[in-house]
Design an enzyme around this catalytic site. Structure first.
Site, mmCIF file in Angstrom:
data_model
loop_
_atom_site.group_PDB
_atom_site.id
_atom_site.type_symbol
_atom_site.label_atom_id
_atom_site.label_comp_id
_atom_site.label_asym_id
_atom_site.label_seq_id
_atom_site.Cartn_x
_atom_site.Cartn_y
_atom_site.Cartn_z
ATOM 1 N N TYR A 51 -13.385 0.877 5.112
ATOM 2 C CA TYR A 51 -11.956 0.820 4.770
ATOM 3 C C TYR A 51 -11.340 -0.479 5.287
ATOM 4 O O TYR A 51 -10.726 -1.237 4.541
ATOM 5 C CB TYR A 51 -11.268 2.033 5.384
ATOM 6 C CG TYR A 51 -9.797 2.191 5.077
ATOM 7 C CD1 TYR A 51 -9.356 2.614 3.824
ATOM 8 C CD2 TYR A 51 -8.845 1.947 6.064
ATOM 9 C CE1 TYR A 51 -7.999 2.784 3.566
ATOM 10 C CE2 TYR A 51 -7.494 2.120 5.813
ATOM 11 C CZ TYR A 51 -7.072 2.541 4.563
ATOM 12 O OH TYR A 51 -5.722 2.718 4.308
ATOM 13 N N THR A 87 2.104 6.531 7.604
ATOM 14 C CA THR A 87 3.257 7.074 6.885
ATOM 15 C C THR A 87 2.976 8.533 6.541
ATOM 16 O O THR A 87 1.831 8.900 6.285
ATOM 17 C CB THR A 87 3.503 6.240 5.614
ATOM 18 O OG1 THR A 87 3.691 4.876 6.020
ATOM 19 C CG2 THR A 87 4.721 6.706 4.845
ATOM 20 N N ASN A 104 -10.484 -5.813 -10.543
ATOM 21 C CA ASN A 104 -10.050 -5.323 -11.858
ATOM 22 C C ASN A 104 -8.537 -5.456 -12.040
ATOM 23 O O ASN A 104 -8.057 -5.869 -13.100
ATOM 24 C CB ASN A 104 -10.471 -3.866 -12.054
ATOM 25 C CG ASN A 104 -11.972 -3.746 -12.295
ATOM 26 O OD1 ASN A 104 -12.597 -4.660 -12.825
ATOM 27 N ND2 ASN A 104 -12.558 -2.627 -11.891
ATOM 28 N N ASP A 124 -5.148 7.366 -11.936
ATOM 29 C CA ASP A 124 -5.736 8.010 -10.749
ATOM 30 C C ASP A 124 -6.997 8.757 -11.162
ATOM 31 O O ASP A 124 -7.068 9.296 -12.271
ATOM 32 C CB ASP A 124 -4.712 9.000 -10.140
ATOM 33 C CG ASP A 124 -4.944 9.232 -8.657
ATOM 34 O OD1 ASP A 124 -6.011 9.747 -8.301
ATOM 35 O OD2 ASP A 124 -4.046 8.903 -7.863
HETATM 36 P P1 NAD Z 1 -3.735 9.320 -0.898
HETATM 37 O O1 NAD Z 1 -5.152 9.608 -0.581
HETATM 38 O O2 NAD Z 1 -2.769 10.438 -0.942
HETATM 39 O O3 NAD Z 1 -3.600 8.543 -2.266
HETATM 40 C C1 NAD Z 1 -4.614 7.685 -2.759
HETATM 41 C C2 NAD Z 1 -4.763 7.949 -4.249
HETATM 42 O O4 NAD Z 1 -5.768 7.065 -4.775
HETATM 43 C C3 NAD Z 1 -5.220 9.383 -4.557
HETATM 44 O O5 NAD Z 1 -4.426 9.943 -5.569
HETATM 45 C C4 NAD Z 1 -6.655 9.200 -5.007
HETATM 46 O O6 NAD Z 1 -7.087 10.212 -5.903
HETATM 47 C C5 NAD Z 1 -6.601 7.833 -5.651
HETATM 48 N N1 NAD Z 1 -7.899 7.194 -5.738
HETATM 49 C C6 NAD Z 1 -8.861 7.117 -4.777
HETATM 50 N N2 NAD Z 1 -9.931 6.468 -5.263
HETATM 51 C C7 NAD Z 1 -9.636 6.121 -6.548
HETATM 52 C C8 NAD Z 1 -10.342 5.452 -7.577
HETATM 53 N N3 NAD Z 1 -11.599 5.001 -7.376
HETATM 54 N N4 NAD Z 1 -9.746 5.264 -8.774
HETATM 55 C C9 NAD Z 1 -8.497 5.743 -8.994
HETATM 56 N N5 NAD Z 1 -7.773 6.407 -8.074
HETATM 57 C C10 NAD Z 1 -8.343 6.583 -6.851
HETATM 58 O O7 NAD Z 1 -3.265 8.215 0.188
HETATM 59 P P2 NAD Z 1 -1.860 7.524 0.419
HETATM 60 O O8 NAD Z 1 -1.464 7.780 1.810
HETATM 61 O O9 NAD Z 1 -0.922 7.835 -0.673
HETATM 62 O O10 NAD Z 1 -2.284 5.990 0.339
HETATM 63 C C11 NAD Z 1 -1.981 5.181 -0.778
HETATM 64 C C12 NAD Z 1 -2.371 3.742 -0.476
HETATM 65 O O11 NAD Z 1 -1.640 3.268 0.668
HETATM 66 C C13 NAD Z 1 -3.849 3.566 -0.160
HETATM 67 O O12 NAD Z 1 -4.307 2.359 -0.734
HETATM 68 C C14 NAD Z 1 -3.872 3.461 1.341
HETATM 69 O O13 NAD Z 1 -4.965 2.695 1.800
HETATM 70 C C15 NAD Z 1 -2.549 2.779 1.631
HETATM 71 N N6 NAD Z 1 -2.075 3.098 2.987
HETATM 72 C C16 NAD Z 1 -1.514 4.315 3.269
HETATM 73 C C17 NAD Z 1 -1.115 4.586 4.563
HETATM 74 C C18 NAD Z 1 -0.471 5.898 4.950
HETATM 75 O O14 NAD Z 1 -0.213 6.102 6.139
HETATM 76 N N7 NAD Z 1 -0.144 6.787 4.050
HETATM 77 C C19 NAD Z 1 -1.302 3.634 5.573
HETATM 78 C C20 NAD Z 1 -1.904 2.423 5.241
HETATM 79 C C21 NAD Z 1 -2.270 2.151 3.942
#
Ligand code: NAD
Ligand code: UDP
Length: 344
Positions: free
Chosen positions: A150, A180, A102, A36
């Protein structure tokens, strides 16, 4: 390491969903690497795992190549809140596309199975005849709008996953996650559940964008982690990735609520004296969203168990238990600023 104890990489592992996944994988005995760059999260989410011998944190950006030897990859890294993914939209697209390239390259080299955290946003603003959304719906995304970095990034990532599967026989799994929520969301995340709970706990007005009649379906995190892991662990009978159920599969809770109903429920459950205030509806904000989860039920034998009220109570208890002032704001966006920008 036994066959069931795998080397597992979780990108975005310090984030909301990633940290719950890491916790579950660590307690199952897997050797877990959490990668992360801490853009939208803090070490706080994984602090309790740092002293576990089978957990390792790597601060790295997925847009840069990295060499690791792993058996499973959960590709979760990407800012997920609109205010954060719109903060640096070009970077958001890079995270989805270069991050996927990657990680798929790593899967191809190591033979690891790889799961992509895709999203309901691939459907954009669904038209009325595609409600609830099924996986066969190709979507209604504005390719040049403020959410495109996005939505189109995640769509391109799905394309890459399926091309690596067809061209290189990479063992892929794809989930389309619907909204979620739960403990360990960043308090200044900017998404609706966190905004409303934090505003209610601070006695501030809850910021309804538009008239609050737009709908979302909210899934509690424990249900979601169950199905993500079930999809990852679902082997094909022949062992050939081409015979596997790869998805994409919708995962989420089909209970549908208006945003106004959510606000009223948060006020009721927190016992807050907060009122509602309205702000302009951001551009391209989907008016309705609800997953058709029949494919997940059929292929993975899964459906969510936690009703909204129960999940909200647990989430509110979490936000009450943390020091809200100890969190750094990931970007300078506020609910209000976001709405103003979106009127342009
Ligand atoms: P979040 O923002 O809490 O977690 C995303 C994580 O990715 C963070 O820890 C952030 O620091 C890290 N990150 C961002 N850019 C990065 C990079 N360039 N390199 C390394 N780490 C990076 O969000 P989340 O809700 O936990 O979402 C996680 C995944 O699930 C995401 O891919 C999101 O698109 C997908 N998602 C989540 C939801 C939801 O409702 N929570 C819905 C649809 C999709
Ligand atoms: N929303 C709102 N007030 C807020 C934050 C969000 O009314 O303080 C609305 C937003 O306009 C959208 C819904 O809540 O219609 C869900 O927003 P969120 O940012 O959580 O995620 P989205 O599902 O839009 O990606």
């Amino acid at each position: 390491m036994t066959d069931s104890h795998k080397r597992v990489l979780v990108t975005g592992g310090a984030g909301f969903l990633g940290s719950h996944l890491c916790e579950r994988l660590v307690s199952a005995g897997h050797d877990v690497i959490c990668l992360d760059n801490l853009f939208t999260s803090q070490k706080h989410n994984i602090a309790h795992l740092l002293d576990q011998p089978n957990f390792e944190f790597v601060r790295h950006d997925v847009t840069e190549p990295i060499t690791l030897e792993v058996d499973l990859i959960y590709n979760m890294a990407c800012p997920a809140s609109p205010v954060h993914y719109q903060y640096n939209p070009i970077k958001t697209m890079k995270v989805s596309v270069m991050g996927a390239i990657n990680m798929l390259g790593m899967a191809k080299r190591t033979g690891a199975r790889i799961l992509q955290a895709s999203t309901s946003e691939v459907y954009g603003d669904p038209t009325a005849e595609h409600h609830p959304q099924k996986e066969s719906y190709r979507g209604n995304v504005n390719p040049i709008g403020i959410r495109a970095c996005y939505d189109e990034g995640k769509r391109a990532a799905e394309t890459l996953f399926f091309d690596y599967w067809r061209e290189h026989n990479v063992d892929i799994r794809v989930v389309r996650i619907f909204n979620t929520y739960g403990p360990r969301m960043h308090p200044y995340d900017g998404r609706v559940v966190t905004n409303f709970i934090v505003q209610a706990l601070k006695g501030e007005d809850l910021t309804l964008y538009g008239d609050g009649s737009q709908t979302r379906s909210f899934c509690y995190v424990d249900d979601l982690v169950d199905v993500i892991m079930a999809h990852m662990n679902n082997d094909s009978k022949s062992g050939d990735p081409q015979d596997a159920f790869v998805g994409p599969v919708n995962i989420g809770n089909p209970g549908e609520f208006t945003i106004k109903q959510l606000a009223e429920k948060v006020i009721e459950l927190t016992g807050s004296g907060s009122k509602l205030t309205t702000l302009p509806l951001p551009k391209d904000d989907p008016l309705q969203r609800k997953p058709d989860i029949s494919l997940a039920k059929k292929e993975l034998g899964w459906e969510p168990k936690v009703p909204l009220e129960e999940g909200l109570k647990k989430t509110i208890a979490y936000f009450k238990s943390v020091d809200l002032d100890s969190f750094r704001r990931p970007t300078d966006h506020t609910a209000h600023k976001n709405s103003e920008r979106s009127r342009i």
